[in-house]
Design a protein around this motif. Structure first.
Motif, mmCIF file in Angstrom:
data_model
loop_
_atom_site.group_PDB
_atom_site.id
_atom_site.type_symbol
_atom_site.label_atom_id
_atom_site.label_comp_id
_atom_site.label_asym_id
_atom_site.label_seq_id
_atom_site.Cartn_x
_atom_site.Cartn_y
_atom_site.Cartn_z
ATOM 1 N N PRO A 434 1.185 -1.460 0.031
ATOM 2 C CA PRO A 434 -0.180 -0.283 0.418
ATOM 3 C C PRO A 434 1.236 1.562 0.055
ATOM 4 C CG PRO A 434 -0.804 -1.962 1.259
ATOM 5 C CD PRO A 434 0.322 -2.457 0.631
ATOM 6 N N ASN A 435 0.472 2.326 -0.592
ATOM 7 C CA ASN A 435 0.688 3.365 -0.512
ATOM 8 C C ASN A 435 2.404 3.343 -1.703
ATOM 9 O OD1 ASN A 435 -1.101 5.168 1.110
ATOM 10 N ND2 ASN A 435 -0.017 4.039 2.413
ATOM 11 N N GLU A 436 2.423 3.244 -2.706
ATOM 12 C CA GLU A 436 3.518 3.230 -3.230
ATOM 13 C C GLU A 436 3.922 4.504 -3.995
ATOM 14 O OE1 GLU A 436 4.514 0.908 -7.850
ATOM 15 O OE2 GLU A 436 3.183 0.084 -6.487
ATOM 16 N N ASN A 437 4.822 4.810 -3.709
ATOM 17 C CA ASN A 437 4.390 5.897 -4.548
ATOM 18 C C ASN A 437 6.706 5.981 -5.318
ATOM 19 O OD1 ASN A 437 7.708 6.602 -2.457
ATOM 20 N ND2 ASN A 437 6.029 5.626 -1.687
ATOM 21 N N PHE A 438 6.618 6.923 -6.114
ATOM 22 C CA PHE A 438 8.236 7.650 -7.136
ATOM 23 C C PHE A 438 8.341 8.534 -6.555
ATOM 24 C CE2 PHE A 438 9.845 6.922 -11.113
ATOM 25 C CZ PHE A 438 11.171 6.752 -10.913
ATOM 26 N N GLY A 439 9.415 8.651 -6.532
ATOM 27 C CA GLY A 439 9.264 10.178 -6.558
ATOM 28 C C GLY A 439 9.295 11.263 -8.037
ATOM 29 N N VAL A 440 9.224 12.757 -7.482
ATOM 30 C CA VAL A 440 9.405 13.425 -8.982
ATOM 31 C C VAL A 440 10.263 13.746 -9.253
ATOM 32 C CG1 VAL A 440 9.229 15.515 -10.013
ATOM 33 C CG2 VAL A 440 6.505 13.959 -8.331
ATOM 34 N N TRP A 441 11.322 13.184 -8.189
ATOM 35 C CA TRP A 441 13.138 14.198 -8.941
ATOM 36 C C TRP A 441 13.807 12.798 -9.304
ATOM 37 C CZ3 TRP A 441 17.590 12.011 -7.696
ATOM 38 C CH2 TRP A 441 18.698 13.026 -7.853
ATOM 39 N N ASN A 442 13.020 11.828 -9.233
ATOM 40 C CA ASN A 442 13.882 10.525 -9.116
ATOM 41 C C ASN A 442 12.492 9.642 -10.660
ATOM 42 O OD1 ASN A 442 13.176 9.930 -6.363
ATOM 43 N ND2 ASN A 442 14.718 8.459 -6.521
ATOM 44 N N TYR A 443 11.857 10.358 -11.019
ATOM 45 C CA TYR A 443 11.319 9.841 -11.719
ATOM 46 C C TYR A 443 12.089 11.264 -13.409
ATOM 47 C CZ TYR A 443 7.733 10.325 -15.572
ATOM 48 O OH TYR A 443 6.984 11.009 -17.324
ATOM 49 N N LEU A 444 12.226 12.288 -13.261
ATOM 50 C CA LEU A 444 12.958 13.592 -14.053
ATOM 51 C C LEU A 444 14.287 13.783 -14.027
ATOM 52 C CD1 LEU A 444 10.582 16.750 -12.990
ATOM 53 C CD2 LEU A 444 10.274 15.264 -14.592
ATOM 54 N N LYS A 445 15.499 12.982 -12.778
ATOM 55 C CA LYS A 445 16.507 12.728 -13.114
ATOM 56 C C LYS A 445 16.765 11.129 -13.719
ATOM 57 C CE LYS A 445 20.472 14.027 -11.097
ATOM 58 N NZ LYS A 445 20.612 15.658 -11.178
ATOM 59 N N GLY A 446 15.798 9.915 -13.365
ATOM 60 C CA GLY A 446 16.036 9.266 -14.667
ATOM 61 C C GLY A 446 15.953 9.889 -15.964
ATOM 62 N N ILE A 447 14.828 10.307 -16.200
ATOM 63 C CA ILE A 447 14.576 10.993 -17.804
ATOM 64 C C ILE A 447 15.544 11.661 -18.936
ATOM 65 C CG2 ILE A 447 13.457 12.593 -19.462
ATOM 66 C CD1 ILE A 447 10.989 11.499 -17.263
ATOM 67 N N GLU A 448 16.860 12.294 -17.299
ATOM 68 C CA GLU A 448 17.973 13.307 -17.388
ATOM 69 C C GLU A 448 18.940 12.152 -18.011
ATOM 70 O OE1 GLU A 448 20.989 16.229 -15.331
ATOM 71 O OE2 GLU A 448 19.287 15.883 -14.480
ATOM 72 N N THR A 449 19.426 10.844 -17.132
ATOM 73 C CA THR A 449 20.352 10.194 -17.356
ATOM 74 C C THR A 449 20.558 9.330 -18.436
ATOM 75 O OG1 THR A 449 20.164 9.952 -14.687
ATOM 76 C CG2 THR A 449 21.329 8.805 -15.744
ATOM 77 N N ILE A 450 19.467 9.007 -18.869
ATOM 78 C CA ILE A 450 19.342 7.409 -19.734
ATOM 79 C C ILE A 450 19.360 8.647 -21.062
ATOM 80 C CG2 ILE A 450 17.777 6.563 -21.258
ATOM 81 C CD1 ILE A 450 15.923 5.943 -18.577
ATOM 82 N N PRO A 451 19.688 9.306 -21.293
ATOM 83 C CA PRO A 451 19.927 9.891 -23.004
ATOM 84 C C PRO A 451 21.442 9.440 -22.770
ATOM 85 C CG PRO A 451 17.651 11.778 -23.021
ATOM 86 C CD PRO A 451 18.742 10.254 -20.796
ATOM 87 N N TRP A 452 22.459 9.793 -21.942
ATOM 88 C CA TRP A 452 23.835 9.250 -21.252
ATOM 89 C C TRP A 452 23.573 8.405 -22.214
ATOM 90 C CZ3 TRP A 452 26.540 14.299 -22.083
ATOM 91 C CH2 TRP A 452 26.021 15.488 -21.519
ATOM 92 N N PHE A 453 23.384 7.410 -21.606
ATOM 93 C CA PHE A 453 24.143 6.110 -21.320
ATOM 94 C C PHE A 453 23.915 5.727 -23.431
ATOM 95 C CE2 PHE A 453 22.182 2.020 -22.667
ATOM 96 C CZ PHE A 453 23.455 1.159 -21.674
ATOM 97 N N TYR A 454 22.850 6.376 -23.934
ATOM 98 C CA TYR A 454 22.768 6.442 -25.252
ATOM 99 C C TYR A 454 23.955 6.973 -26.267
ATOM 100 C CZ TYR A 454 17.703 4.206 -25.284
ATOM 101 O OH TYR A 454 16.930 3.689 -25.594
ATOM 102 N N LYS A 455 24.130 8.204 -25.193
ATOM 103 C CA LYS A 455 25.385 8.600 -25.579
ATOM 104 C C LYS A 455 26.865 7.764 -25.585
ATOM 105 C CE LYS A 455 28.525 12.295 -25.613
ATOM 106 N NZ LYS A 455 28.769 12.926 -26.587
ATOM 107 N N TYR A 456 27.082 7.504 -24.938
ATOM 108 C CA TYR A 456 28.599 6.989 -24.030
ATOM 109 C C TYR A 456 28.749 5.469 -24.651
ATOM 110 C CZ TYR A 456 29.161 10.860 -21.562
ATOM 111 O OH TYR A 456 30.128 12.179 -21.148
ATOM 112 N N PHE A 457 27.380 4.812 -24.736
ATOM 113 C CA PHE A 457 27.049 3.512 -25.044
ATOM 114 C C PHE A 457 27.042 3.277 -26.965
ATOM 115 C CE2 PHE A 457 24.926 -0.207 -27.490
ATOM 116 C CZ PHE A 457 26.056 -1.597 -26.660
ATOM 117 N N THR A 458 27.160 4.430 -27.789
ATOM 118 C CA THR A 458 27.325 4.630 -28.740
ATOM 119 C C THR A 458 28.478 4.697 -29.421
ATOM 120 O OG1 THR A 458 24.948 5.128 -29.132
ATOM 121 C CG2 THR A 458 26.851 5.689 -31.356
#
Length: 463
Positions: A434-458
């Motif tokens: 009950p009361n599962e949640n996800f921090g807004v900061w964490n959600y946005l930080k994930g969106i910010e970080t993922i594109p960098w993975f694509y850049k460095y992996f490529t």
């Protein structure tokens, strides 16, 4: 990539609103009465992937719930990232323990998330974390920053064991070809301590049924003379662990990987405050297998837990009855090199042998999965590490998780790719609770970080 922060700032309210709309749909895979909601969710995910820039997205039928497949192929000579996630969620029960309705997402400030956290079933596991990848793709396509090909495989059966995903992978194997598989269905140590999951425990899940008399009996007339299935089941379950919380099933530990003292010492270097851990859970002490730390018990050691137990009368007031049947659901988390099918058989044989005369026992296997460990010397891991360094300003810590994603080992076997587990959840997110949640900061930080993975992996793959 310098524009990612500005893009997030300009679009964060929309990103949050879109996630909240997705969270409103009760995509409960374990309950067949929600089949239409499962289909609705799959269609929404497909549409959002098309909106984000995919050239192809479709809802693919399986013998069970559908899989959403999508792709954006910019150059077949470039690497391909396959993103895996799931759109199904756990049942929300018990409903009376939720502070707000589980499928009416609300944002509330918390001590850990002063900027707010989204409270809803699936907020972190896995709709929120899956949707980070959709929005990361949107940023990359809208700003001409996508450096390689990307494919998506978003399934609807993860919470019930991914029963038909192997069928889907074999059916669509050519279409799913990739160079690395990226998953966000795990967590990190803390908001200021990034980490990458390098190991997952396996799983064996069973249901047991104990049957006594052919009907419920009056406890006064029959009590003490006829076996009570609930009493018997309680004793049988209690005998599955000893005084040191060591599992007593013969052969259970035969294939358990035992880490060296050096490896255990390195694990102990991860930041961990036992008092804070207890305070978060409102417990006065920890509990578990003797001779192992709390971190080790929750990651590198196998476990056996009762997830539910029922029988007899549980309504208001009293009813003096010996139930005809008693039930329990039991999960075992497994570590390398345990085979979940072997463990299920070992459990079945042992549990049935515990039954006294006067009752009948049936063990029903549900689902399972193999443990997984990913090496840290791969290009994929190194690219993920550099991505976290870019957005967190520090090197992430590799850590093993106590959770399970049953199909991860299947991915490596069938698709011959390494899996990178870039999770942004926290252990306070109350997933499956009950009361599962996800921090807004964490959600946005994930969106910010993922594109960098694509850049460095490529960059690292095309050197």
């Amino acid at each position: 990539m310098d524009s990612i922060k500005e893009y997030l700032e300009n679009n964060k309210e929309r990103f949050i609103a879109e996630l909240r709309e997705l969270l409103k749909i009760p995509s409960i895979s374990a309950d067949s009465s929600y089949k239409s909601d499962m289909l609705k969710t799959a269609e929404v995910v497909k549409d959002r992937l098309l909106d984000a820039g995919c050239d192809l997205a479709e809802v693919c039928s399986t013998p069970g719930h559908p899989v959403v497949y999508a792709e954006k192929i910019i150059d077949k000579n470039l690497p391909t990232v396959l993103v895996y996630g799931h759109y199904d969620v756990q049942p929300p029960d018990p409903l009376d323990l939720w502070d707000s309705p589980p499928f009416e997402p609300v944002i509330k400030e918390t001590r850990i998330h002063p900027e707010g956290a989204i409270f809803a079933r699936g907020a972190c596991d896995d709709k929120g974390q899956m949707y980070m990848h959709v929005k990361a793709l949107e940023y990359m396509t809208k700003n001409d920053e996508l450096p390689c090909n990307v494919k998506f495989m978003i399934e609807g059966e993860e919470e019930v064991g991914s029963e038909h995903l192997e069928w889907f992978i074999k059916e669509y194997k050519d279409r799913l070809k990739n160079d690395v598989i990226l998953i966000s269905d795990t967590g990190m140590i803390a908001k200021d301590v990034p980490s990458i999951t390098t190991g997952l425990r396996g799983l064996s899940y069973v249901e047991v049924e104990v049957t006594g008399a052919n009907r419920d009996l009056h406890s006064g007339l029959y009590g003490g003379a006829v076996a009570n299935p609930l009493n018997v089941l309680s004793k049988m379950i209690a005998s599955l662990t000893d005084e040191n919380n060591h599992i007593t099933i013969p052969g259970f530990y035969d294939k358990v990987e035992n880490l060296s003292d050096e490896e255990r010492k390195k694990m102990a270097e991860a930041p961990f405050d036992l008092e804070e851990y207890k305070e978060k859970l409102d417990i006065d002490d920890v509990y578990g297998e003797k001779a192992y730390s709390t971190l080790e018990r929750g990651s590198i050691r196998p476990t056996l837990d009762v997830n539910g137990m029922w029988g007899g009368y549980i309504g208001e007031g009293a009813k003096t009855v010996l139930p005809s049947k008693a039930y329990a659901k039991i999960s075992m988390r497994l570590v390398p090199d345990q085979d979940w099918k072997e463990i299920t058989e070992l459990f079945k044989k042992h549990f049935e042998s515990l039954a006294p005369k006067g009752v009948r026992v049936e063990v029903k296997p549900h689902h399972g999965g193999y443990p997984y460990v990913t090496p840290i010397d791969t290009i994929g891991y190194q690219a993920a590490s550099k991505a976290y360094e870019e957005t967190f300003g520090k090197t992430p810590i590799p850590q093993r998780s106590g959770g399970s994603i049953p199909i991860v080992s299947l991915f490596e076997k069938e698709l011959e790719s390494k899996i990178i587990l870039m999770g942004f959840g926290l252990d306070t997110d109350a997933i499956h609770s009950p009361n599962e949640n996800f921090g807004v900061w964490n959600y946005l930080k994930g969106i910010e970080t993922i594109p960098w993975f694509y850049k460095y992996f490529t960059e690292m793959s095309t050197k």
